[in-house]
Design a protein around this motif. Sequence first.
Motif, PDB file in Angstrom:
ATOM      1  N   ILE A   1       3.407  -4.064   7.831  1.00  0.00           N
ATOM      2  CA  ILE A   1       4.200  -4.410   6.642  1.00  0.00           C
ATOM      3  C   ILE A   1       5.303  -5.348   7.115  1.00  0.00           C
ATOM      4  O   ILE A   1       6.026  -5.039   8.070  1.00  0.00           O
ATOM      5  CB  ILE A   1       4.832  -3.162   5.979  1.00  0.00           C
TER       6      ILE A   1
ATOM      7  N   ASP B   1       2.768  -6.308   2.229  1.00  0.00           N
ATOM      8  CA  ASP B   1       2.122  -5.082   2.698  1.00  0.00           C
ATOM      9  C   ASP B   1       0.667  -5.339   3.061  1.00  0.00           C
ATOM     10  O   ASP B   1      -0.162  -5.588   2.185  1.00  0.00           O
ATOM     11  CB  ASP B   1       2.217  -3.996   1.618  1.00  0.00           C
TER      12      ASP B   1
ATOM     13  N   GLY C   1      -0.931   0.870   2.243  1.00  0.00           N
ATOM     14  CA  GLY C   1      -0.677   0.012   1.074  1.00  0.00           C
ATOM     15  C   GLY C   1      -1.961  -0.239   0.301  1.00  0.00           C
ATOM     16  O   GLY C   1      -1.980  -0.182  -0.936  1.00  0.00           O
TER      17      GLY C   1
END
Lengths: 92, 164
Positions: free
Chosen positions: A68, A77, A82
Amino acid sequence: MIITADLKKDIKKFLAKRIQEGVPLAVTVRTAYALADSEEKELRKAFPELKDARIEEKVDESIIAGFILEEGSTLFDASIKGRLKNIVSALV
Amino acid sequence: MEGLGIDIKLLIAQLVNFALFTFLFARFISKPLMGYIASQKKSEDDKAKLLAELEERDVKMDKQVREVLVKATKKAEEVISAAEGTATKKATSIIDDAQTKAAAILEKQEAQLETERAKLYADLKKHIITTSEALVEASLKDVLKDQQKKEVMQAVLAEVAKSN
């Protein structure tokens, strides 16, 4: 791992804008494990905008894998967590 | 006369006596008696007339009573018929109203049931998804070794690099 073209375009555009504004880039990279130097180089290579940026690395095992990228309140992300959250959001 | 056993003196005395009796009867008794009899007869006639009138009235009254009874019966039948009609209309109206209300309640209940079913389904779906997410996350954390995490990182970086 699929990263949409729009997402990449947006983050690159944002980073480029910050560089144009003359703001020294300071980004935080969250990874599931400590990055090796070679991996950091590859990261800078993947994001040419980060060539002269100060990168702070943070290990966060909760993201499972991937990374990230954070710059201020902007976030890119590319983590498994994510991706998982995106799938869940699409299903719910 | 004596040979026949009749006493002339006695006969005369009886004749006088009879005449006297007849005179006295005619003078003092017959008239009032006849008047009394006449008045009695008149009274009887009046009574008979009154009785006839009474009978006639009775017949008339009877007829009137029958007429009144017939009218009353007819009127009662009309009232009953009208009441039955009104009652039937009222009953139909009440039944229609009840059916309408029941249909509305049923529709509302069905809608509510459908909403609750949809909510329950959504909640269940969300629960399954979040549980699955937690399971997948936990499994990946357990299964993915450092080498595999590195491979993921390489794949992501390669993907990002493609757009350059």
